[in-house]
Enzyme design. Structure first.
Site, short mmCIF file in Angstrom:
data_model
loop_
_atom_site.label_atom_id
_atom_site.label_comp_id
_atom_site.label_asym_id
_atom_site.label_seq_id
_atom_site.Cartn_x
_atom_site.Cartn_y
_atom_site.Cartn_z
CB SER A 234 44.77 -50.39 -21.14
OG SER A 234 43.87 -51.46 -21.06
CE LYS A 235 40.90 -49.19 -27.72
NZ LYS A 235 40.76 -48.33 -28.86
NE ARG A 236 42.13 -54.53 -26.15
CZ ARG A 236 43.14 -53.71 -26.40
NH1 ARG A 236 44.10 -53.54 -25.53
NH2 ARG A 236 43.20 -53.06 -27.54
NE ARG A 237 45.09 -52.35 -16.94
CZ ARG A 237 46.24 -52.33 -17.62
NH1 ARG A 237 46.89 -53.44 -17.85
NH2 ARG A 237 46.76 -51.19 -18.03
CB VAL A 240 40.07 -45.06 -20.73
CG1 VAL A 240 41.06 -45.88 -19.93
CG2 VAL A 240 39.58 -45.85 -21.94
#
Ligand code: GLU
Length: 469
Positions: A234-237, A240
């Site tokens: 995920s781009k938040r975590r 990526v």
């Protein structure tokens, strides 16, 4: 029949490594089949799209080897809005879709439960088109939709479990599901190779193909990409963005080789292979359907191997953005005029074996280009102990007396200084290294001293000695 595949990213953020993987798989498949790769930017979500994301996609594709002259497009989904609306109208006119003005709450009130999907209330009520009325597809009551998927066999979906889904919103705008199908149809797409996340959409989309009277494509849903905790990247975590890897100094050649291993492997237990082997050997139907682990550590190791395999002049070129601060990469800590190409060329082969990503070149060679070294204070405190002052004095005196300032003479001289004090070379060189480079680890010391030059090396050693008073 000419094979036509497409890569259809939405420009809503940085370009994702999973997207890059799907693009490469599409691209190779098209090439193997003598087919065409189409790039379609799915830009209908005006609130989330930005032109720079589109530019980022084109640049990233080019970087991993999908050059702009090797594909058809880019097409922009937003320019096909007329076709999407016409298809919605056709489905309504043929009775395959109907209008509905229920809210979620209405459905819930009727079914007395949590919202479990639309209950078909307006199916046969003949509601006329109108503002605020959504268009829903009339899914068949019976039978099953069999998706022919090159990777997953024939996933089968019971039609009665597929709700009458919305194909155009209350304002008349067609939704993604329909726009995506209509575009694939208009562009003559024969194989839809895309991420597993879209598999739940597929039976609905296949029903739309059939209702519009066109033979559906062959599907291939490539595995979801996960992190070490088996969570979808995920781009938040997670890291990526392909761009982030590029900026850190991953080589495109290593990156694309690694991306192709997500769910597939070349023959003979090999992992690092020339791109031509991947292009020959890759088989879409051999892709493993299970989630693919994006192992950043492994990618790093891969990159190190790719770096070491470069001819040294290519390595020197590849390092330039980090050394001279050109492009989008963060500027180095020295002024451009302090950079010395000849000095870098002299140490480049030593650095090449020591770094895994190109940005690591900076801490390895900064001592050569800065007026005084960036001292790592923790390294200083750990290294500069009792005896360091005496050692530096002796080393300075011995180095001053050297006739030839070369790595071998420097080494034997310092070895002798250490031996007089009962010290092994490792212990003897540590304070010299910190004095001259500011760090405890780095390139081989004596070669570094040679390239740095007598005056600068001695000045730094004297300065460090003064700090120890
Ligand atoms: N635009 C969709 C996405 O970015 C792709 C849809 C598809 O490949 O069918 O996920």
């Amino acid at each position: 029949m000419t094979v036509r595949v497409r890569f259809a990213p939405s420009p809503t953020g940085m370009f994702h490594v999973g997207g890059a993987r799907s693009a490469l798989q599409n691209w190779i498949f098209a090439k193997q089949q003598g087919g065409v790769f189409v790039l379609r930017i799915e830009d209908t979500d005006a609130a989330r799209n930005k032109p720079e994301w589109t530019e980022g996609i084109l640049t990233a594709l080019e970087w991993i080897g999908i050059s702009r002259d090797s594909y058809e497009g880019p097409y922009f989904q937003s320019t096909n809005a007329g076709e999407h609306r016409a298809a919605a109208a056709r489905l309504y006119e043929s009775g395959r879709a109907y209008y509905c003005d229920c809210t979620r709450e209405d459905v819930q009130a009727r079914t007395g439960s949590q919202y479990q999907g639309y209950d078909g209330y307006h199916r046969d009520l003949g509601l006329a088109p109108g503002e605020g009325r959504a268009l829903r597809f009339r899914t068949p009551d019976e039978g099953a939709t069999v998706v022919v998927d090159l990777i997953r066999g024939e996933p089968t979906f019971e039609n009665k479990l597929i709700e009458d889904f919305v194909i155009a919103r209350g304002d008349g705008s067609p939704v993604f599901l329909l726009a995506n199908v209509v575009d694939d149809m208009t562009m003559g797409i024969t194989h839809v190779i895309r991420a597993e996340e879209h598999l739940p959409n597929t039976p609905k989309q296949q029903l739309l193909w059939e209702a519009l009277g066109v033979k559906p494509p062959v599907w291939a849903h490539v595995p979801v990409v996960v992190n070490e905790k088996r969570q979808k990247l995920s781009k938040r975590r997670d890291k990526v963005a392909l761009e982030a890897y590029r900026e850190e100094g991953y080589l495109a050649s290593a990156m694309r080789n690694y991306l192709m291993l997500l769910g597939w492997a070349p023959s003979g237990d090999r992992e690092i292979v020339p791109w031509s082997v991947i292009e020959d050997e890759f088989r879409l139907d051999e892709v493993n359907p299970s989630p693919a682990f994006f192992d950043e550590k492994k990618l790093r190791a891969f990159n190190g191997e790719y770096i070491r395999a470069l001819p040294v002049d290519e390595f020197i070129d590849a390092c330039q953005p980090w050394l001279t601060g050109t492009g989008t990469i963060a500027p180095p800590p020295w002024q451009p005029e302090e950079y010395d190409a000849a000095a870098f060329a002299a140490v480049a082969p030593l650095a090449q074996t020591r770094i895994a990503v190109l940005s690591e070149i900076v801490p390895n060679v900064d001592f050569l280009f800065l007026a005084s070294p960036l001292i790592d204070e923790a390294a200083w405190a750990k290294t500069m102990k009792d005896g360091s002052a005496d050692l530096l004095d002796a080393a300075v005196a011995a180095f001053e007396a050297l006739e030839s300032w070369d790595a071998e003479s420097l080494k034997s001289t310092l070895e002798a200084v250490g031996a007089e004090r009962g010290l092994k070379l490792g212990k003897t060189q540590a304070p010299v290294r910190v004095a001259v480079t500011g760090r405890t680890v780095g390139l081989p010391l004596f070669e570094s001293l040679e390239v740095l030059g007598r005056e600068r090396a001695l000045t730094r050693m004297r300065a460090a000695r003064l700090r120890l008073v």
